[in-house]
Design a protein around this motif. Structure first.
Motif, PDB file in Angstrom:
ATOM      1  N   GLY A 181      -6.119 -11.514 -18.254  1.00  0.00           N
ATOM      2  CA  GLY A 181      -6.691 -11.011 -19.367  1.00  0.00           C
ATOM      3  C   GLY A 181      -6.429  -9.601 -19.914  1.00  0.00           C
ATOM      4  O   GLY A 181      -6.548  -9.253 -20.848  1.00  0.00           O
ATOM      5  N   SER A 182      -5.693  -8.810 -18.804  1.00  0.00           N
ATOM      6  CA  SER A 182      -5.420  -7.475 -19.217  1.00  0.00           C
ATOM      7  C   SER A 182      -3.957  -7.412 -19.632  1.00  0.00           C
ATOM      8  O   SER A 182      -3.514  -8.474 -20.085  1.00  0.00           O
ATOM      9  N   CYS A 183      -3.627  -6.529 -20.267  1.00  0.00           N
ATOM     10  CA  CYS A 183      -2.412  -6.387 -21.180  1.00  0.00           C
ATOM     11  C   CYS A 183      -1.453  -4.973 -20.797  1.00  0.00           C
ATOM     12  O   CYS A 183      -1.928  -4.122 -20.482  1.00  0.00           O
ATOM     13  N   LEU A 184      -0.216  -5.270 -20.979  1.00  0.00           N
ATOM     14  CA  LEU A 184       0.671  -4.175 -20.907  1.00  0.00           C
ATOM     15  C   LEU A 184       1.279  -3.835 -22.337  1.00  0.00           C
ATOM     16  O   LEU A 184       1.715  -4.625 -23.130  1.00  0.00           O
ATOM     17  N   ILE A 185       1.111  -2.744 -22.561  1.00  0.00           N
ATOM     18  CA  ILE A 185       1.749  -1.759 -23.710  1.00  0.00           C
ATOM     19  C   ILE A 185       2.933  -1.223 -23.175  1.00  0.00           C
ATOM     20  O   ILE A 185       2.763  -0.292 -22.379  1.00  0.00           O
ATOM     21  N   LEU A 186       4.108  -1.489 -23.787  1.00  0.00           N
ATOM     22  CA  LEU A 186       5.363  -0.727 -23.357  1.00  0.00           C
ATOM     23  C   LEU A 186       6.287  -0.483 -24.331  1.00  0.00           C
ATOM     24  O   LEU A 186       6.751  -1.412 -25.119  1.00  0.00           O
ATOM     25  N   SER A 187       6.866   0.815 -24.332  1.00  0.00           N
ATOM     26  CA  SER A 187       8.098   0.842 -25.422  1.00  0.00           C
ATOM     27  C   SER A 187       9.111   1.485 -24.438  1.00  0.00           C
ATOM     28  O   SER A 187       8.995   2.148 -23.379  1.00  0.00           O
ATOM     29  N   HIS A 188      10.419   1.442 -24.784  1.00  0.00           N
ATOM     30  CA  HIS A 188      11.494   1.618 -23.905  1.00  0.00           C
ATOM     31  C   HIS A 188      12.621   1.928 -24.623  1.00  0.00           C
ATOM     32  O   HIS A 188      13.076   1.148 -25.713  1.00  0.00           O
ATOM     33  N   ALA A 189      13.245   3.053 -24.686  1.00  0.00           N
ATOM     34  CA  ALA A 189      14.579   3.249 -25.516  1.00  0.00           C
ATOM     35  C   ALA A 189      15.759   2.244 -25.167  1.00  0.00           C
ATOM     36  O   ALA A 189      15.998   1.962 -24.107  1.00  0.00           O
ATOM     37  N   ALA A 190      16.477   2.104 -26.217  1.00  0.00           N
ATOM     38  CA  ALA A 190      17.322   0.879 -25.988  1.00  0.00           C
ATOM     39  C   ALA A 190      18.813   1.428 -25.668  1.00  0.00           C
ATOM     40  O   ALA A 190      19.232   2.637 -26.292  1.00  0.00           O
ATOM     41  N   SER A 191      19.699   0.814 -25.080  1.00  0.00           N
ATOM     42  CA  SER A 191      21.018   1.219 -24.972  1.00  0.00           C
ATOM     43  C   SER A 191      22.046   0.305 -25.883  1.00  0.00           C
ATOM     44  O   SER A 191      23.239   0.792 -25.878  1.00  0.00           O
ATOM     45  N   ASP A 192      21.356  -0.655 -26.550  1.00  0.00           N
ATOM     46  CA  ASP A 192      22.393  -1.579 -27.089  1.00  0.00           C
ATOM     47  C   ASP A 192      22.182  -1.468 -28.474  1.00  0.00           C
ATOM     48  O   ASP A 192      22.748  -2.309 -29.386  1.00  0.00           O
ATOM     49  N   LEU A 193      21.348  -0.625 -29.172  1.00  0.00           N
ATOM     50  CA  LEU A 193      21.037  -0.791 -30.571  1.00  0.00           C
ATOM     51  C   LEU A 193      21.897   0.381 -31.221  1.00  0.00           C
ATOM     52  O   LEU A 193      22.384  -0.028 -32.417  1.00  0.00           O
ATOM     53  N   PHE A 194      22.113   1.543 -30.687  1.00  0.00           N
ATOM     54  CA  PHE A 194      22.922   2.638 -31.235  1.00  0.00           C
ATOM     55  C   PHE A 194      23.805   3.219 -30.130  1.00  0.00           C
ATOM     56  O   PHE A 194      23.949   4.186 -29.745  1.00  0.00           O
ATOM     57  N   PRO A 195      24.865   2.272 -29.673  1.00  0.00           N
ATOM     58  CA  PRO A 195      25.710   2.582 -28.631  1.00  0.00           C
ATOM     59  C   PRO A 195      26.362   3.802 -28.832  1.00  0.00           C
ATOM     60  O   PRO A 195      26.818   4.312 -27.718  1.00  0.00           O
ATOM     61  N   GLU A 196      26.575   4.034 -29.968  1.00  0.00           N
ATOM     62  CA  GLU A 196      27.530   5.317 -30.273  1.00  0.00           C
ATOM     63  C   GLU A 196      26.768   6.540 -30.068  1.00  0.00           C
ATOM     64  O   GLU A 196      27.424   7.833 -29.903  1.00  0.00           O
ATOM     65  N   LEU A 197      25.367   6.348 -29.930  1.00  0.00           N
ATOM     66  CA  LEU A 197      24.420   7.619 -29.589  1.00  0.00           C
ATOM     67  C   LEU A 197      24.297   7.816 -28.410  1.00  0.00           C
ATOM     68  O   LEU A 197      23.775   8.981 -27.956  1.00  0.00           O
ATOM     69  N   VAL A 198      24.341   6.755 -27.628  1.00  0.00           N
ATOM     70  CA  VAL A 198      23.652   6.701 -26.262  1.00  0.00           C
ATOM     71  C   VAL A 198      24.224   7.689 -25.347  1.00  0.00           C
ATOM     72  O   VAL A 198      23.528   8.491 -24.703  1.00  0.00           O
ATOM     73  N   GLU A 199      25.687   7.717 -25.428  1.00  0.00           N
ATOM     74  CA  GLU A 199      26.160   8.704 -24.398  1.00  0.00           C
ATOM     75  C   GLU A 199      25.951  10.103 -24.809  1.00  0.00           C
ATOM     76  O   GLU A 199      25.510  11.045 -23.771  1.00  0.00           O
ATOM     77  N   LEU A 200      25.725  10.371 -26.087  1.00  0.00           N
ATOM     78  CA  LEU A 200      25.245  11.732 -26.290  1.00  0.00           C
ATOM     79  C   LEU A 200      23.973  12.060 -25.780  1.00  0.00           C
ATOM     80  O   LEU A 200      23.702  13.097 -25.375  1.00  0.00           O
ATOM     81  N   VAL A 201      22.851  11.250 -26.080  1.00  0.00           N
ATOM     82  CA  VAL A 201      21.816  11.422 -25.843  1.00  0.00           C
ATOM     83  C   VAL A 201      21.495  11.456 -24.308  1.00  0.00           C
ATOM     84  O   VAL A 201      20.793  12.584 -23.720  1.00  0.00           O
ATOM     85  N   VAL A 202      22.014  10.741 -23.414  1.00  0.00           N
ATOM     86  CA  VAL A 202      22.038  10.707 -22.114  1.00  0.00           C
ATOM     87  C   VAL A 202      22.653  11.950 -21.563  1.00  0.00           C
ATOM     88  O   VAL A 202      22.199  12.672 -20.715  1.00  0.00           O
ATOM     89  N   ALA A 203      23.724  12.361 -22.103  1.00  0.00           N
ATOM     90  CA  ALA A 203      24.329  13.615 -21.726  1.00  0.00           C
ATOM     91  C   ALA A 203      23.723  14.675 -21.974  1.00  0.00           C
ATOM     92  O   ALA A 203      23.652  15.793 -20.806  1.00  0.00           O
ATOM     93  N   GLU A 204      22.908  15.092 -22.920  1.00  0.00           N
ATOM     94  CA  GLU A 204      22.079  16.204 -23.354  1.00  0.00           C
ATOM     95  C   GLU A 204      20.893  16.210 -22.530  1.00  0.00           C
ATOM     96  O   GLU A 204      20.479  17.028 -22.103  1.00  0.00           O
ATOM     97  N   TYR A 205      20.269  15.124 -22.285  1.00  0.00           N
ATOM     98  CA  TYR A 205      19.005  15.076 -21.338  1.00  0.00           C
ATOM     99  C   TYR A 205      19.682  15.395 -19.867  1.00  0.00           C
ATOM    100  O   TYR A 205      18.914  16.235 -19.103  1.00  0.00           O
ATOM    101  N   ALA A 206      20.735  15.072 -19.406  1.00  0.00           N
ATOM    102  CA  ALA A 206      21.261  15.383 -18.258  1.00  0.00           C
ATOM    103  C   ALA A 206      21.372  16.947 -18.112  1.00  0.00           C
ATOM    104  O   ALA A 206      21.232  17.389 -16.853  1.00  0.00           O
TER     105      ALA A 206
END
Length: 263
Positions: A181-206
């Protein structure tokens, strides 16, 4: 009732931290040059994603409160930005009990001053890392009754856990401590919705010393294995309606979201 947090260790202002980067993206001021260096080259979609993610949390928490859930374990709380989760749920159920967890000392410094719950309910705080789920649950048991349903909130957190650190296993272990009866609320950044931006975002965080492990839809859905996703299932942030859908449709900014019941 509000319990007092443990003494906070010193804040490392010379190294970026996800909580402070997120604060900047939400328009907050509790961040430092190291955090700003991460976000200054991010695309505009990053700020939209942070806002959409926060709005999803508001809708999901409020909806669960209307469904009778009155206990919440929020891991990866982030720097307080009103309304906070306890304010959302205690507005619906004043006696709701909320335990917050984060591993950035600055979060607890603000929590002590800002996260004041209702007189009927309770809020508590623990400085801990999601990679140590046993310590979190051990502390949470002092405030939450694990014989009754608990909502586990993991908002924009698990994409900071690398595959080597076994994000899916961590969630599985946490969920395994919760009753039916418990619940999980979860959100997660996607790698497949804006693939052209993923590399930039991952690199800047790194560059700021923060590793990102974005995932495609199928891998995000695995977090809910063995649970029953509530309608509309796993969708992007603006598509999860709750009781009060977003007033006007807007383009999604790359965040998968879902709420599921534990069998």
């Amino acid at each position: 009732m509000t319990t007092n947090p443990q003494p906070s260790p010193p804040v490392d202002t010379g190294r970026a931290h996800p909580a402070r980067v997120y604060d900047w993206l939400l328009g907050g001021k509790d961040n430092y040059p190291a955090d700003e260096a991460v976000v200054e080259k991010l695309p505009p979609e990053a700020r939209n994603a942070a806002r959409q993610n926060r709005e999803f949390m508001h809708r999901a928490a409020a909806w669960l409160a209307t469904q009778g859930i009155d206990q919440f374990l929020d891991i990866g709380t982030g720097i307080p930005a009103e309304p906070n989760l306890h304010q959302i749920v205690q507005n619906v159920v004043p006696s709701a009990r909320v335990v917050y967890t984060d591993n950035d000392p600055i979060v607890l410094r603000h929590a002590e001053a800002l996260l004041v719950g209702s007189a009927e309910g309770a809020t508590d705080y623990i400085q801990a890392d999601v990679r140590d789920p046993e310590a979190i649950v051990r502390h949470a048991r002092h405030v939450l009754d694990f014989d009754r349903p608990v909502a586990l909130s993991l908002i924009a957190l698990m994409h900071f856990i690398t595959d080597e650190q076994d994000a899916h296993g961590i969630v599985r272990n946490l969920v395994g401590t919760l009753p039916s009866g418990s619940c999980l609320i979860l959100s997660h950044a996607a790698s497949d919705l804006f693939p052209e931006l993923v590399e930039l975002v991952v690199a800047e965080y790194a560059k700021g010393g923060i590793q990102l492990a974005l995932h495609p839809r199928a891998e995000v859905e695995r977090f809910f294995d063995g649970m029953d996703l509530v309608p509309p299932g796993l969708v992007t942030a603006t598509r999860w309606p709750g009781s009060t859908p977003p007033p006007t449709p807007e383009p999604d900014a790359g965040i998968y979201t879902g709420v599921a019941r534990i069998r």
